[in-house]
Scaffold this motif. Structure first.
Motif, short mmCIF file in Angstrom:
data_model
loop_
_atom_site.label_atom_id
_atom_site.label_comp_id
_atom_site.label_asym_id
_atom_site.label_seq_id
_atom_site.Cartn_x
_atom_site.Cartn_y
_atom_site.Cartn_z
N PRO A 1 1.00 -1.31 -0.02
CA PRO A 1 0.21 -0.16 -0.03
C PRO A 1 1.01 1.11 0.07
N ALA A 2 1.92 1.00 0.52
CA ALA A 2 2.96 2.29 0.66
C ALA A 2 3.14 2.79 -0.92
N VAL A 3 3.60 1.64 -1.66
CA VAL A 3 3.80 1.95 -3.21
C VAL A 3 2.47 2.45 -3.80
N GLY A 4 1.61 2.01 -3.62
CA GLY A 4 0.25 2.22 -4.23
C GLY A 4 -0.10 3.57 -3.84
N PHE A 5 -0.16 4.20 -2.83
CA PHE A 5 -0.42 5.47 -2.56
C PHE A 5 0.57 6.25 -2.93
N LYS B 1 10.76 2.69 -4.73
CA LYS B 1 11.34 1.70 -3.94
C LYS B 1 11.75 2.13 -2.78
N TYR B 2 11.78 3.59 -2.46
CA TYR B 2 12.33 4.13 -1.30
C TYR B 2 11.14 4.27 -0.66
N CYS B 3 9.98 4.71 -1.12
CA CYS B 3 8.45 4.53 -0.46
C CYS B 3 8.44 3.22 -0.11
N ALA B 4 8.26 2.27 -0.71
CA ALA B 4 8.18 0.87 -0.37
C ALA B 4 9.10 0.65 0.90
N LEU B 5 10.43 0.88 0.99
CA LEU B 5 11.02 0.43 2.08
C LEU B 5 10.83 1.26 3.19
N ALA B 6 10.52 2.56 2.96
CA ALA B 6 10.24 3.33 4.14
C ALA B 6 8.82 2.77 4.86
N GLY B 7 7.85 2.55 3.98
CA GLY B 7 6.64 1.70 4.58
C GLY B 7 6.88 0.60 5.33
N PRO C 1 11.53 16.63 -2.16
CA PRO C 1 10.60 16.93 -0.99
C PRO C 1 10.53 15.90 0.18
N ARG C 2 10.44 15.88 1.14
CA ARG C 2 10.62 15.10 2.21
C ARG C 2 8.93 14.18 2.37
N PRO C 3 8.08 14.99 1.89
CA PRO C 3 6.72 14.21 2.02
C PRO C 3 6.56 13.19 0.98
N VAL C 4 7.36 13.29 -0.15
CA VAL C 4 7.24 12.37 -1.05
C VAL C 4 7.56 10.82 -0.49
N PHE C 5 8.65 10.88 0.39
CA PHE C 5 8.73 9.40 1.13
C PHE C 5 7.88 9.30 2.26
N SER C 6 7.94 10.38 3.10
CA SER C 6 7.32 10.18 4.41
C SER C 6 5.77 9.67 4.48
N VAL C 7 5.17 10.63 3.67
CA VAL C 7 3.47 10.55 3.45
C VAL C 7 3.11 9.20 3.04
N SER D 1 0.93 12.19 12.65
CA SER D 1 1.17 13.54 12.54
C SER D 1 2.30 14.24 13.22
N PHE D 2 2.50 13.95 14.25
CA PHE D 2 3.56 14.43 15.32
C PHE D 2 4.85 13.83 15.16
N GLY D 3 4.70 12.39 14.70
CA GLY D 3 5.90 11.68 14.31
C GLY D 3 6.59 12.22 13.10
N LEU D 4 5.76 12.47 11.91
CA LEU D 4 6.26 13.12 10.88
C LEU D 4 6.76 14.30 10.79
N ALA D 5 6.27 15.39 11.99
CA ALA D 5 6.74 16.78 12.00
C ALA D 5 7.95 16.82 12.98
N ILE D 6 8.05 15.88 13.81
CA ILE D 6 9.39 15.72 14.92
C ILE D 6 10.74 16.09 14.24
N PRO D 7 11.00 15.23 13.44
CA PRO D 7 12.27 15.51 12.78
C PRO D 7 12.61 16.79 12.08
N SER D 8 11.50 17.17 11.32
CA SER D 8 11.79 18.72 10.86
C SER D 8 11.93 19.72 11.95
N VAL D 9 11.20 19.66 13.01
CA VAL D 9 11.15 20.50 14.05
C VAL D 9 12.79 20.53 14.93
N LEU D 10 13.02 19.26 14.91
CA LEU D 10 14.27 19.16 15.56
C LEU D 10 15.61 19.57 14.70
#
Length: 155
Positions: free
Chosen positions: A18-22, A34-40, A82-88, A138-147
């Motif tokens: 589903p990570a690759v599908g989305f 492939k990076y989206c699949a690996l991250a998911g 952009p970071r959301p390409v992988f993380s979302v 949501s917070f988990g995705l935001a924490i690295p950018s904030v730090l």
């Protein structure tokens, strides 16, 4: 130990799909899928591993989303994307669909059958669990950018 490893590996395999599908729905470039699949796979596998260690799903989701946030931040700098390409796309398989569905079924049942303490309990428990998991993602995705970007000016 082997059962947990097998469970995590199967979980990683099935969550990469589903990570690759989305990611394809979001028009991610083909060479980045492939990076989206690996991250998911890493995110969902990490969450499953934490849950096997008796960590509640809300906290496990926060940790897994934070892991994906850091990985996405690294890959976004490395590939200049952009970071959301992988993380979302990687976080989408962790959306709490079954809890949200059970919440909505309880709302419909409350409407059709009238009030009962059991239905209200199902509604509140699943609704709060859905809310907290979504907030954790949501917070988990935001924490690295904030730090990482904390000291930089906005403009």
């Amino acid at each position: 130990m082997m059962e947990i490893l097998q469970l995590v590996l199967m979980d990683m395999f099935w969550s990469a799909i589903p990570a690759v599908g989305f990611a394809m729905v979001f028009n991610v470039p083909k060479d980045m899928l492939k990076y989206c699949a690996l991250a998911g796979a890493l995110a969902h596998g990490f969450r499953t591993l934490l849950m096997q260690q008796q960590v509640p799903i809300e906290w496990a989701s926060l940790a897994a989303a934070t892991l994906v946030g850091f990985i996405g931040l690294y890959w976004s700098r490395k590939h200049l994307i952009p970071r959301p390409v992988f993380s979302v796309a990687a976080v989408i398989p962790m959306i709490p669909g079954s809890y949200a569905f059970t919440t909505m079924i309880a709302v419909v049942a409350l409407n059709e059958q009238g009030f009962s303490p059991e239905l209200l309990q199902v509604f509140i428990e699943n609704g709060l669990k859905t809310l907290f998991i979504l907030a954790a993602l949501s917070f988990g995705l935001a924490i690295p950018s904030v730090l990482i970007y904390r000291g930089r000016p906005i403009v």
